[in-house]
Design a protein around this motif. Sequence first.
Motif, PDB file in Angstrom:
ATOM      1  N   GLN A   1       0.903  -1.381  -0.102  1.00  0.00           N
ATOM      2  CA  GLN A   1       0.003  -0.012   0.009  1.00  0.00           C
ATOM      3  C   GLN A   1       0.912   1.324  -0.107  1.00  0.00           C
ATOM      4  N   ASP A   2       0.489   2.292  -0.640  1.00  0.00           N
ATOM      5  CA  ASP A   2       1.185   3.550  -0.948  1.00  0.00           C
ATOM      6  C   ASP A   2       1.227   4.339   0.641  1.00  0.00           C
ATOM      7  N   SER A   3       0.192   4.176   1.101  1.00  0.00           N
ATOM      8  CA  SER A   3       0.203   5.024   2.342  1.00  0.00           C
ATOM      9  C   SER A   3       1.056   4.422   3.426  1.00  0.00           C
ATOM     10  N   MET A   4       1.216   2.975   3.397  1.00  0.00           N
ATOM     11  CA  MET A   4       2.157   2.357   4.436  1.00  0.00           C
ATOM     12  C   MET A   4       3.820   2.500   3.961  1.00  0.00           C
ATOM     13  N   ILE A   5       3.902   2.673   2.405  1.00  0.00           N
ATOM     14  CA  ILE A   5       5.171   2.982   2.000  1.00  0.00           C
ATOM     15  C   ILE A   5       5.564   4.598   2.718  1.00  0.00           C
ATOM     16  N   ILE A   6       4.562   5.312   2.554  1.00  0.00           N
ATOM     17  CA  ILE A   6       4.845   6.562   2.914  1.00  0.00           C
ATOM     18  C   ILE A   6       5.201   6.892   4.631  1.00  0.00           C
ATOM     19  N   ILE A   7       4.432   5.985   5.255  1.00  0.00           N
ATOM     20  CA  ILE A   7       4.512   5.926   6.672  1.00  0.00           C
ATOM     21  C   ILE A   7       5.630   5.383   7.097  1.00  0.00           C
ATOM     22  N   ASN A   8       6.060   4.255   6.337  1.00  0.00           N
ATOM     23  CA  ASN A   8       7.393   3.205   7.041  1.00  0.00           C
ATOM     24  C   ASN A   8       8.559   3.965   6.522  1.00  0.00           C
ATOM     25  N   GLU A   9       8.634   4.373   5.079  1.00  0.00           N
ATOM     26  CA  GLU A   9       9.781   4.641   4.566  1.00  0.00           C
ATOM     27  C   GLU A   9       9.906   6.185   4.414  1.00  0.00           C
ATOM     28  N   MET A  10       9.351   7.143   4.926  1.00  0.00           N
ATOM     29  CA  MET A  10       9.360   8.477   4.740  1.00  0.00           C
ATOM     30  C   MET A  10       9.084   9.225   6.179  1.00  0.00           C
ATOM     31  N   VAL A  38       3.758  19.162  12.441  1.00  0.00           N
ATOM     32  CA  VAL A  38       3.719  18.790  10.657  1.00  0.00           C
ATOM     33  C   VAL A  38       3.659  17.122  10.578  1.00  0.00           C
ATOM     34  N   ALA A  39       4.137  16.278  11.411  1.00  0.00           N
ATOM     35  CA  ALA A  39       4.088  14.922  11.138  1.00  0.00           C
ATOM     36  C   ALA A  39       2.460  14.549  11.483  1.00  0.00           C
ATOM     37  N   LYS A  40       1.980  15.426  12.275  1.00  0.00           N
ATOM     38  CA  LYS A  40       0.332  15.122  12.958  1.00  0.00           C
ATOM     39  C   LYS A  40      -0.243  15.613  11.623  1.00  0.00           C
ATOM     40  N   GLU A  41      -0.419  16.452  10.866  1.00  0.00           N
ATOM     41  CA  GLU A  41      -0.936  17.119   9.865  1.00  0.00           C
ATOM     42  C   GLU A  41      -0.724  15.993   8.872  1.00  0.00           C
ATOM     43  N   CYS A  42       0.293  15.411   8.681  1.00  0.00           N
ATOM     44  CA  CYS A  42       0.811  14.465   7.434  1.00  0.00           C
ATOM     45  C   CYS A  42      -0.057  13.267   7.719  1.00  0.00           C
ATOM     46  N   PHE A  43       0.003  12.795   9.192  1.00  0.00           N
ATOM     47  CA  PHE A  43      -0.835  11.600   9.225  1.00  0.00           C
ATOM     48  C   PHE A  43      -2.370  11.762   9.214  1.00  0.00           C
ATOM     49  N   ASP A  71       1.614  12.994  31.004  1.00  0.00           N
ATOM     50  CA  ASP A  71       2.493  13.196  29.709  1.00  0.00           C
ATOM     51  C   ASP A  71       1.642  13.839  28.634  1.00  0.00           C
ATOM     52  N   ILE A  72       2.379  14.569  27.871  1.00  0.00           N
ATOM     53  CA  ILE A  72       1.755  15.523  26.940  1.00  0.00           C
ATOM     54  C   ILE A  72       2.094  15.242  25.440  1.00  0.00           C
ATOM     55  N   HIS A  73       3.227  14.336  25.508  1.00  0.00           N
ATOM     56  CA  HIS A  73       3.871  13.764  24.102  1.00  0.00           C
ATOM     57  C   HIS A  73       3.090  12.961  23.598  1.00  0.00           C
ATOM     58  N   ASP A  74       2.472  12.949  22.380  1.00  0.00           N
ATOM     59  CA  ASP A  74       1.744  11.953  21.759  1.00  0.00           C
ATOM     60  C   ASP A  74       2.061  11.616  20.413  1.00  0.00           C
ATOM     61  N   ILE A  75       3.381  12.028  19.981  1.00  0.00           N
ATOM     62  CA  ILE A  75       3.708  11.698  18.517  1.00  0.00           C
ATOM     63  C   ILE A  75       3.700  10.331  18.211  1.00  0.00           C
ATOM     64  N   GLY A  76       4.249   9.515  19.276  1.00  0.00           N
ATOM     65  CA  GLY A  76       4.324   8.045  18.835  1.00  0.00           C
ATOM     66  C   GLY A  76       3.115   7.374  18.884  1.00  0.00           C
ATOM     67  N   LYS A  77       2.050   7.921  19.882  1.00  0.00           N
ATOM     68  CA  LYS A  77       0.747   7.418  19.804  1.00  0.00           C
ATOM     69  C   LYS A  77      -0.185   7.671  18.924  1.00  0.00           C
ATOM     70  N   ASN A  78       0.330   8.943  18.029  1.00  0.00           N
ATOM     71  CA  ASN A  78      -0.491   9.224  16.701  1.00  0.00           C
ATOM     72  C   ASN A  78      -0.042   8.492  15.532  1.00  0.00           C
ATOM     73  N   ILE A  79       1.131   8.058  15.600  1.00  0.00           N
ATOM     74  CA  ILE A  79       1.610   7.169  14.785  1.00  0.00           C
ATOM     75  C   ILE A  79       0.914   5.850  14.725  1.00  0.00           C
ATOM     76  N   VAL A  80       1.293   5.340  16.067  1.00  0.00           N
ATOM     77  CA  VAL A  80       0.579   3.930  16.083  1.00  0.00           C
ATOM     78  C   VAL A  80      -0.691   3.974  15.758  1.00  0.00           C
ATOM     79  N   LYS A  81      -1.578   4.942  16.239  1.00  0.00           N
ATOM     80  CA  LYS A  81      -3.114   5.033  15.864  1.00  0.00           C
ATOM     81  C   LYS A  81      -3.402   4.954  14.097  1.00  0.00           C
TER      82      LYS A  81
END
Length: 180
Positions: A1-10, A38-43, A71-81
Amino acid sequence: QDSMIIINEMLIPALDVIGDKFEKGKIFLPQLILAADVAKECFEEIKTFMANKGAASESKGKIVIATVKGDIHDIGKNIVKVILENYGFDVLDLGRDVDPEAVLKATVENDVKLVGLSALMTTTLGSMEDTIKLLHHNNVDCKIMVGGAVLTEDYAMKIGADYYAKDAKMSADIAKEVLG
């Protein structure tokens, strides 16, 4: 899938670079926050694209995810979601700075079989442990996976988690194992 390539490789490698530069003192908190935004908007764009791509598939199961109290840092959680949703799981994202009682309530009310907890700061690991203890104390029939930059597998097991997810891909593997 293109979306997974963008997520995993970029996107994920870009976030790794930002995290590494932050740890080495080459960038500072304002740049880290900007990168996270920026990452949140991309996701969100990827999520919208995936939703518009076709008919919704049947959910493979519900998962509650939350960044623990304090804890207010949720970058990782947002990626997992985004990754879990891409694999067809129904993710109930409780957000960040979440009280243990809110995790318990959402898990019980939605009959959830997998809970994912995230922490980035060492000062909030106690909140993670408190959340796990509350779920166990109330005999909630669910598995608990934990992740975050400050965690190790040994520590995850010590505080009562069922699984340690070192990255977002591992979270998806755990979800597939638990929920089929």
